[in-house]
Design a protein around this motif. Structure first.
Motif, PDB file in Angstrom:
ATOM      1  N   ILE A  56       0.835  -1.206   0.000  1.00 32.36           N
ATOM      2  CA  ILE A  56       0.000   0.000   0.000  1.00 32.36           C
ATOM      3  C   ILE A  56       0.861   1.244   0.000  1.00 32.36           C
ATOM      4  O   ILE A  56       0.645   2.193  -0.773  1.00 32.36           O
ATOM      5  N   ARG A  57       1.895   1.175   0.843  1.00 32.70           N
ATOM      6  CA  ARG A  57       2.789   2.324   0.928  1.00 32.70           C
ATOM      7  C   ARG A  57       3.406   2.618  -0.430  1.00 32.70           C
ATOM      8  O   ARG A  57       3.505   3.766  -0.861  1.00 32.70           O
ATOM      9  N   GLN A  58       3.801   1.551  -1.125  1.00 31.57           N
ATOM     10  CA  GLN A  58       4.414   1.687  -2.430  1.00 31.57           C
ATOM     11  C   GLN A  58       3.435   2.314  -3.420  1.00 31.57           C
ATOM     12  O   GLN A  58       3.784   3.242  -4.164  1.00 31.57           O
ATOM     13  N   LEU A  59       2.190   1.817  -3.386  1.00 32.35           N
ATOM     14  CA  LEU A  59       1.174   2.324  -4.317  1.00 32.35           C
ATOM     15  C   LEU A  59       0.895   3.803  -4.076  1.00 32.35           C
ATOM     16  O   LEU A  59       0.830   4.603  -5.009  1.00 32.35           O
ATOM     17  N   VAL A  60       0.736   4.127  -2.800  1.00 37.44           N
ATOM     18  CA  VAL A  60       0.444   5.525  -2.461  1.00 37.44           C
ATOM     19  C   VAL A  60       1.581   6.416  -2.927  1.00 37.44           C
ATOM     20  O   VAL A  60       1.372   7.479  -3.519  1.00 37.44           O
ATOM     21  N   LYS A  61       2.797   5.944  -2.699  1.00 32.13           N
ATOM     22  CA  LYS A  61       3.972   6.722  -3.063  1.00 32.13           C
ATOM     23  C   LYS A  61       3.997   6.976  -4.563  1.00 32.13           C
ATOM     24  O   LYS A  61       4.241   8.090  -5.019  1.00 32.13           O
ATOM     25  N   GLU A  62       3.721   5.907  -5.334  1.00 36.18           N
ATOM     26  CA  GLU A  62       3.774   6.037  -6.783  1.00 36.18           C
ATOM     27  C   GLU A  62       2.747   7.032  -7.289  1.00 36.18           C
ATOM     28  O   GLU A  62       3.046   7.911  -8.101  1.00 36.18           O
ATOM     29  N   SER A  63       1.530   6.877  -6.799  1.00 39.83           N
ATOM     30  CA  SER A  63       0.496   7.781  -7.320  1.00 39.83           C
ATOM     31  C   SER A  63       0.740   9.217  -6.839  1.00 39.83           C
ATOM     32  O   SER A  63       0.481  10.170  -7.564  1.00 39.83           O
ATOM     33  N   LEU A  64       1.272   9.343  -5.644  1.00 42.11           N
ATOM     34  CA  LEU A  64       1.589  10.689  -5.160  1.00 42.11           C
ATOM     35  C   LEU A  64       2.642  11.334  -6.045  1.00 42.11           C
ATOM     36  O   LEU A  64       2.525  12.502  -6.415  1.00 42.11           O
ATOM     37  N   ALA A  65       3.661  10.562  -6.385  1.00 43.94           N
ATOM     38  CA  ALA A  65       4.739  11.088  -7.224  1.00 43.94           C
ATOM     39  C   ALA A  65       4.174  11.563  -8.551  1.00 43.94           C
ATOM     40  O   ALA A  65       4.557  12.604  -9.075  1.00 43.94           O
ATOM     41  N   LYS A  66       3.202  10.762  -9.082  1.00 47.49           N
ATOM     42  CA  LYS A  66       2.599  11.127 -10.357  1.00 47.49           C
ATOM     43  C   LYS A  66       1.804  12.425 -10.226  1.00 47.49           C
ATOM     44  O   LYS A  66       1.869  13.310 -11.061  1.00 47.49           O
ATOM     45  N   GLU A  67       1.049  12.509  -9.134  1.00 55.56           N
ATOM     46  CA  GLU A  67       0.212  13.704  -8.934  1.00 55.56           C
ATOM     47  C   GLU A  67       1.059  14.942  -8.689  1.00 55.56           C
ATOM     48  O   GLU A  67       0.751  16.027  -9.145  1.00 55.56           O
ATOM     49  N   LEU A  68       2.139  14.752  -7.921  1.00 59.41           N
ATOM     50  CA  LEU A  68       2.922  15.914  -7.515  1.00 59.41           C
ATOM     51  C   LEU A  68       3.883  16.388  -8.596  1.00 59.41           C
ATOM     52  O   LEU A  68       4.375  17.500  -8.528  1.00 59.41           O
ATOM     53  N   GLY A  69       4.136  15.529  -9.575  1.00 58.20           N
ATOM     54  CA  GLY A  69       5.080  15.890 -10.642  1.00 58.20           C
ATOM     55  C   GLY A  69       4.817  17.260 -11.240  1.00 58.20           C
ATOM     56  O   GLY A  69       5.691  18.125 -11.213  1.00 58.20           O
ATOM     57  N   PRO A  70       3.598  17.483 -11.766  1.00 61.87           N
ATOM     58  CA  PRO A  70       3.315  18.798 -12.372  1.00 61.87           C
ATOM     59  C   PRO A  70       3.426  19.946 -11.377  1.00 61.87           C
ATOM     60  O   PRO A  70       3.846  21.038 -11.738  1.00 61.87           O
ATOM     61  N   ILE A  71       3.057  19.665 -10.129  1.00 61.80           N
ATOM     62  CA  ILE A  71       3.124  20.739  -9.137  1.00 61.80           C
ATOM     63  C   ILE A  71       4.573  21.129  -8.883  1.00 61.80           C
ATOM     64  O   ILE A  71       4.913  22.313  -8.809  1.00 61.80           O
ATOM     65  N   LYS A  72       5.433  20.113  -8.817  1.00 60.10           N
ATOM     66  CA  LYS A  72       6.854  20.394  -8.654  1.00 60.10           C
ATOM     67  C   LYS A  72       7.363  21.209  -9.837  1.00 60.10           C
ATOM     68  O   LYS A  72       8.125  22.150  -9.680  1.00 60.10           O
ATOM     69  N   GLN A  73       6.901  20.810 -11.022  1.00 61.54           N
ATOM     70  CA  GLN A  73       7.297  21.534 -12.235  1.00 61.54           C
ATOM     71  C   GLN A  73       6.879  22.995 -12.143  1.00 61.54           C
ATOM     72  O   GLN A  73       7.630  23.903 -12.462  1.00 61.54           O
ATOM     73  N   MET A  74       5.631  23.186 -11.669  1.00 64.32           N
ATOM     74  CA  MET A  74       5.098  24.548 -11.568  1.00 64.32           C
ATOM     75  C   MET A  74       5.902  25.375 -10.588  1.00 64.32           C
ATOM     76  O   MET A  74       6.226  26.529 -10.842  1.00 64.32           O
ATOM     77  N   LEU A  75       6.222  24.753  -9.454  1.00 67.96           N
ATOM     78  CA  LEU A  75       7.000  25.462  -8.441  1.00 67.96           C
ATOM     79  C   LEU A  75       8.344  25.872  -9.006  1.00 67.96           C
ATOM     80  O   LEU A  75       8.826  26.972  -8.769  1.00 67.96           O
ATOM     81  N   ARG A  76       8.918  24.942  -9.774  1.00 68.10           N
ATOM     82  CA  ARG A  76      10.217  25.225 -10.361  1.00 68.10           C
ATOM     83  C   ARG A  76      10.112  26.415 -11.313  1.00 68.10           C
ATOM     84  O   ARG A  76      10.939  27.300 -11.321  1.00 68.10           O
ATOM     85  N   ALA A  77       9.065  26.387 -12.128  1.00 67.99           N
ATOM     86  CA  ALA A  77       8.884  27.469 -13.091  1.00 67.99           C
ATOM     87  C   ALA A  77       8.698  28.795 -12.370  1.00 67.99           C
ATOM     88  O   ALA A  77       9.220  29.826 -12.775  1.00 67.99           O
ATOM     89  N   GLN A  78       7.962  28.731 -11.262  1.00 65.84           N
ATOM     90  CA  GLN A  78       7.699  29.962 -10.520  1.00 65.84           C
ATOM     91  C   GLN A  78       8.981  30.504  -9.896  1.00 65.84           C
ATOM     92  O   GLN A  78       9.215  31.696  -9.885  1.00 65.84           O
ATOM     93  N   ALA A  79       9.809  29.570  -9.397  1.00 64.73           N
ATOM     94  CA  ALA A  79      11.037  29.992  -8.728  1.00 64.73           C
ATOM     95  C   ALA A  79      11.988  30.660  -9.704  1.00 64.73           C
ATOM     96  O   ALA A  79      12.793  31.493  -9.319  1.00 64.73           O
ATOM     97  N   SER A  80      11.885  30.293 -10.986  1.00 65.08           N
ATOM     98  CA  SER A  80      12.856  30.856 -11.923  1.00 65.08           C
ATOM     99  C   SER A  80      12.292  32.032 -12.712  1.00 65.08           C
ATOM    100  O   SER A  80      12.844  32.429 -13.706  1.00 65.08           O
ATOM    101  N   GLN A  81      11.169  32.553 -12.246  1.00 70.44           N
ATOM    102  CA  GLN A  81      10.599  33.681 -12.959  1.00 70.44           C
ATOM    103  C   GLN A  81      11.416  34.951 -12.740  1.00 70.44           C
ATOM    104  O   GLN A  81      11.883  35.201 -11.643  1.00 70.44           O
ATOM    105  N   GLY A  82      11.573  35.712 -13.759  1.00 72.41           N
ATOM    106  CA  GLY A  82      12.309  36.964 -13.644  1.00 72.41           C
ATOM    107  C   GLY A  82      11.393  38.058 -13.144  1.00 72.41           C
ATOM    108  O   GLY A  82      10.227  37.833 -12.862  1.00 72.41           O
ATOM    109  N   PRO A  83      11.944  39.262 -13.021  1.00 69.79           N
ATOM    110  CA  PRO A  83      11.119  40.377 -12.582  1.00 69.79           C
ATOM    111  C   PRO A  83      10.073  40.718 -13.642  1.00 69.79           C
ATOM    112  O   PRO A  83      10.327  40.592 -14.830  1.00 69.79           O
ATOM    113  N   ASN A  84       8.893  41.108 -13.203  1.00 69.06           N
ATOM    114  CA  ASN A  84       7.877  41.484 -14.182  1.00 69.06           C
ATOM    115  C   ASN A  84       7.728  43.002 -14.244  1.00 69.06           C
ATOM    116  O   ASN A  84       8.389  43.738 -13.505  1.00 69.06           O
ATOM    117  N   LEU A  85       6.863  43.411 -15.131  1.00 69.15           N
ATOM    118  CA  LEU A  85       6.718  44.840 -15.383  1.00 69.15           C
ATOM    119  C   LEU A  85       6.359  45.607 -14.115  1.00 69.15           C
ATOM    120  O   LEU A  85       6.857  46.691 -13.848  1.00 69.15           O
TER     121      LEU A  85
END
Lengths: 200, 206
Positions: free
Chosen positions: B148-177
């Motif tokens: 169960i732990r393994q299954l939960v971990k896998e699906s969590l990783a899948k769900e969190l992938g895009p969120i991690k990506q988004m956070l990364r994109a946000q962290a590298s944003q430059g100054p805006n207007l």
């Protein structure tokens, strides 16, 4: 041209801050009432210019315009550059508060050198173009050398850093040379009194 | 007169502000995935920090565990050092991107140690039985639990992938207007203050 926080050694940080403080003090004394708006506009220009990055080749470059600031403002370039860098450090975490003194000195000292070496030559219209080009070019060259020097005093090897930073900034030296040249000749045509008063 | 200078300055702002690709700040982002730690670095604006040096240290003692370099995409990965796992140390990942650019990222021990410490697991189990979400949950066999732990971990990783990506994109944003205009406003505000101060001086000493 911004050095990040946590690279330089304490003596370099302290001496940079002290030199910048002295320069800023003199600069603020020298600004006269009519010059304040010019200083503000050039500060804003400097602030904005170093935020705009143009990708060239493997890296990207941005304008610094410290040569132009030096030629027009003289000692007032210290408070101008300090203000702009402070805002950049606070808003965008470029550089940092602790290295603010060193970063300011790296860009303002060459500007001041330009002021004393280049500005007197601009009176003769014949050589105005070439001298303002040298001003824009040399200000960046000197700034990269100052940066290498700051890193050297923090034991990071002068020659290699100097080569890297000069080579990396070579395109910007040329661009700034031309921009300074055109801006100065334009200003001389439309607004010559900016170069008249308060020559040092 | 001054209008010319001012219009020059306005032209600079409005022509160039939409140009993307800011830099001069290097960002770093790291997370654990199984036994490896994966990280990404970029200059603000998204340009990857290629071949930059990565130093992994113990955040408290400062002992260097290992060093590595980023690849062409500015990414790096390394397997979690055994010493770090044993010491349950927080990792300080330092990025040196040449020419005076440096940043760091702290990866807490809890983020990469698979199930936390033994004690935490026991505590978790206890709380599970105490609240008795379901009576059966406490009686799961060890094998089922790992599954169960393994299954939960896998699906969590899948769900969190895009969120991690988004956070990364946000962290590298430059100054805006907005930031830039804010800064310009500040500068003129300061100039106004100095003008006021100098004008008062002028009046008091004729």
């Amino acid at each position: 041209m911004h050095i990040s926080e946590g690279i330089l050694s304490a003596p370099v940080l302290v001496s940079g801050a002290a030199l910048t403080a002295a320069g800023t003090f003199i600069g603020l004394k020298k600004i006269d009432y009519d010059q304040i708006m010019t200083v503000a506009i050039l500060t804003a220009t400097f602030f904005v210019a170093s935020l705009i990055h143009i990708p060239i080749g493997p890296s990207s470059i941005h304008l610094v315009l410290n040569g132009l600031l030096g030629i027009i403002l003289g000692w007032a370039c210290f408070p101008a550059i300090l203000t702009a860098l402070l805002l950049q450090a606070i808003f965008f975490q470029y550089g940092g508060i602790l290295v603010l003194g060193v970063n300011t000195f790296i860009m303002a000292a060459p500007a001041l050198v330009c002021h004393y070496l280049i500005r007197p030559q601009l009176k003769r219209s014949k050589f105005r173009g070439i001298f303002s080009f040298i001003g824009g070019f040399g200000a960046i060259l000197l700034a990269s050398l100052f940066m290498a020097l700051a890193l050297f005093f923090s034991d990071l090897g002068f020659l290699r850093t100097a080569q890297i930073s000069v080579a990396a900034n070579l395109p910007i030296m040329l661009i700034e040379g031309f921009i300074t040249m055109f801006t100065v000749s334009f200003l001389y045509r439309v607004h010559p009194d900016i170069f008249e008063g308060n020559s040092t | 007169m001054k209008q010319i200078l001012f219009s020059l300055f306005l032209i600079i702002i409005f022509c160039l502000v939409p140009v993307q690709g800011f830099s001069h700040k290097v960002t770093l982002f790291a997370y654990a995935e199984g036994d490896t730690i994966i990280g990404e670095s970029s200059f603000s604006g998204g340009r990857a920090a290629k071949h930059a040096e990565i130093i992994v240290k113990d955040a408290t003692t400062g002992i260097t565990f290992l060093t590595t370099v980023t690849d062409e995409q500015g990414q790096f990965s390394f397997s979690i050092p055994v010493e770090a796992r044993q010491a349950q140390a927080d990792l300080r990942i330092v990025l040196l991107a040449g020419e005076a650019h440096r940043n760091e990222w702290i990866l807490k021990a809890g983020e990469y140690l698979p199930e936390g410490t033994e004690k935490q697991i026991v505590a978790k189990k206890n709380s599970l039985t105490e609240t008795s979400i379901s009576a059966d949950a406490a009686h799961l066999s060890a094998a089922e639990e790992t599954l169960i732990r393994q299954l939960v971990k896998e699906s969590l990783a899948k769900e969190l992938g895009p969120i991690k990506q988004m956070l990364r994109a946000q962290a590298s944003q430059g100054p805006n207007l907005r930031d830039i205009l804010g800064g310009v406003g500040f500068i003129f505000g300061i100039a106004g203050f100095i003008a006021y101060y100098k004008a008062r001086k002028k009046r008091s000493s004729p």
